[in-house]
Motif scaffolding. Structure first.
Motif, PDB file in Angstrom:
ATOM      1  N   GLY A  85      40.075  52.380  44.625  1.00  0.00           N
ATOM      2  CA  GLY A  85      40.364  51.600  43.226  1.00  0.00           C
ATOM      3  C   GLY A  85      41.690  51.438  42.708  1.00  0.00           C
ATOM      4  N   LEU A  90      48.801  50.953  43.437  1.00  0.00           N
ATOM      5  CA  LEU A  90      49.995  50.733  42.539  1.00  0.00           C
ATOM      6  C   LEU A  90      50.085  51.674  42.276  1.00  0.00           C
ATOM      7  N   ALA A 151      50.534  42.029  35.846  1.00  0.00           N
ATOM      8  CA  ALA A 151      49.273  41.460  35.874  1.00  0.00           C
ATOM      9  C   ALA A 151      48.712  40.227  35.755  1.00  0.00           C
ATOM     10  N   ALA A 155      47.182  41.963  31.220  1.00  0.00           N
ATOM     11  CA  ALA A 155      46.214  42.410  30.188  1.00  0.00           C
ATOM     12  C   ALA A 155      47.176  43.382  29.265  1.00  0.00           C
ATOM     13  N   TYR A 184      42.308  41.183  36.590  1.00  0.00           N
ATOM     14  CA  TYR A 184      40.724  40.225  36.464  1.00  0.00           C
ATOM     15  C   TYR A 184      41.108  38.281  36.872  1.00  0.00           C
ATOM     16  N   SER A 209      35.938  46.626  40.513  1.00  0.00           N
ATOM     17  CA  SER A 209      36.057  47.390  39.117  1.00  0.00           C
ATOM     18  C   SER A 209      35.736  46.477  38.155  1.00  0.00           C
TER      19      SER A 209
HETATM   20  C1  LIG Z   1      41.156  48.116  35.200  1.00  0.00           C
HETATM   21  C2  LIG Z   1      42.760  47.717  35.667  1.00  0.00           C
HETATM   22  C3  LIG Z   1      43.109  48.041  37.154  1.00  0.00           C
HETATM   23  C4  LIG Z   1      42.622  49.352  37.426  1.00  0.00           C
HETATM   24  O1  LIG Z   1      41.921  49.606  38.602  1.00  0.00           O
HETATM   25  P1  LIG Z   1      40.752  50.331  39.181  1.00  0.00           P
HETATM   26  O2  LIG Z   1      40.737  49.600  40.512  1.00  0.00           O
HETATM   27  O3  LIG Z   1      39.371  50.741  38.645  1.00  0.00           O
HETATM   28  O4  LIG Z   1      41.967  51.501  39.608  1.00  0.00           O
HETATM   29  C5  LIG Z   1      44.419  47.740  37.056  1.00  0.00           C
HETATM   30  N1  LIG Z   1      45.167  46.686  36.780  1.00  0.00           N
HETATM   31  C6  LIG Z   1      44.808  46.512  35.821  1.00  0.00           C
HETATM   32  C7  LIG Z   1      45.279  45.047  35.127  1.00  0.00           C
HETATM   33  C8  LIG Z   1      43.576  46.702  35.110  1.00  0.00           C
HETATM   34  O5  LIG Z   1      42.781  46.180  34.344  1.00  0.00           O
END
Ligand SMILES: *Cc1c(COP(=O)(O)O)cnc(C)c1O
Length: 354
Positions: A85, A90, A151, A155, A184, A209
């Motif tokens: 993930g 991160l 990001a 988000a 995203y 994801s």
């Molecule tokens: C969903 C999300 C992640 C985490 O994604 P995973 O790969 O499922 O751990 C990381 N950063 C942002 C901004 C997210 O919205």
């Protein structure tokens, strides 16, 4: 909490994930999952044969998966990192590239995991306010000598920076790492992956994801200079070299092979997003323009909490955040066209009942 927990973790507030209900069936518009299933190549790759091979450890180098990502994005294997993930990536980045005199910096309204990772690793951080309309001012991040985490799209706002703005931040922070979280990016923003060839301080993180329908598989990937990738590998091999299991590895390789299927789904989701935004605006909602698979929306007559509760009663889960600046907003994940027709109908009933 037990009396045994180490002092430095006693005050840690962990990340609170969006609800995954088991009691009844909701239309889940609360955790930005894809409404579409993985493609047929993935379904075939997670085979009986691969399952039988679970007795063996997976490839700790993740060579085949890295090669397929390298080919798709036009980089070398040495520029690719993969982990369990993107949250895992991160975590490693905060562990590796901040601490001591190096602080971290990220927008005040952004992914809620950033401050959690900073505190986990004892990293001092600055949460930089966004502008009134939730846009990020790149000037706030120029020449900072800190680990910068952005990001893009952001988000939970869905707002994106363009490539020039990202480049300015990367170019003016050559002595520290700039991490761009592109969870995203496939929903309409500009990726900055190409800049890794020009700047050795840029780390671009993506995930299977959201746009690739595999939140349950736990697979994240990143692109950067060979030096930064080797730092991340060092931490991964000091924690859990086998963090990507065999089934997820096979699924990831297959998903890269059928990339067009996922990009087509992204286009559908973007169309449905604009349809949903128009419907909400028609009903008087404030809707932040989005480059992601969600909308950040506010009713002008109802609190964020009331709207969330009433939607829940009608079977729709959406996400709300505790920061008081955005308490009247809800983040609505874009589902299928049918999901969103039902959602707009539910919202219109809620407005009429009032
Ligand atoms: C969903 C999300 C992640 C985490 O994604 P995973 O790969 O499922 O751990 C990381 N950063 C942002 C901004 C997210 O919205």
């Amino acid at each position: 909490m037990s009396k045994f927990l180490r002092e430095r973790y006693r005050k840690l507030e962990s990340y609170v994930p969006g609800e995954q209900p088991k009691d009844r069936t909701f239309v889940k518009l609360n955790t930005n999952e894809s409404p579409y299933p993985p493609g047929t190549a993935v379904l075939d790759a997670v085979s009986r044969q691969e399952t039988a091979a679970l007795r063996l450890y997976p490839d700790p180098e993740c060579g085949a998966l890295k090669d397929s990502l390298a080919k798709l994005y036009g980089v070398k294997r040495a520029n690719v990192f993969v982990a369990n993930g993107s949250d895992d990536i991160l975590n490693f980045a905060f562990m590796a590239f901040a601490g001591g005199r190096t602080k971290a910096m990220f927008p005040e309204i952004s992914y809620g995991f950033y401050p959690v990772f900073a505190r986990l690793h004892g990293v001092e951080f600055e949460a930089v306010p966004l502008q009134e309309d939730f846009s990020l001012n790149p000037e706030d991040y120029v020449c900072k000598n800190s680990l910068i985490v952005i990001a893009n799209p952001n988000a939970p706002t869905g707002k994106a920076l363009d490539l020039c703005e990202i480049e300015k931040i990367v170019r003016t922070n050559r002595d520290n790492v700039v991490l761009i979280d592109e969870a995203y990016v496939d929903f309409g923003a500009q990726s900055c992956v190409e800049l890794i060839h020009k700047y050795d301080n840029l780390l671009v993180v993506q995930t299977f994801s959201k746009s690739r329908s595999m939140a349950g598989a736990r697979l994240g990937f990143a692109f950067s200079s060979e030096g930064i990738i080797s730092d991340l590998e060092k931490l991964k091999f000091s924690t859990n070299p086998y963090s990507i299991n065999r089934l997820t590895m096979a699924a990831g390789i297959a998903a890269v092979e059928e990339n067009d299927y996922y990009m087509e789904n992204c286009r559908k989701i973007m169309d449905t997003r604009e349809y949903t935004a128009a419907g909400l605006r028609q009903m008087g909602f404030a809707v932040v323009p989005s480059s992601a698979n969600f909308l950040f929306v506010r009713s002008r007559i109802m609190s964020g909490e009331e709207l969330q509760t009433k939607l829940r009663e009608k079977g729709y889960l959406v996400r709300r955040f505790s920061n008081e600046k955005i308490a009247d907003y809800n983040r609505v994940t874009i589902g299928t066209r049918e999901d969103m027709e039902g959602f707009l109908q539910a919202v219109s009933e809620i407005m009429e009942e009032r």
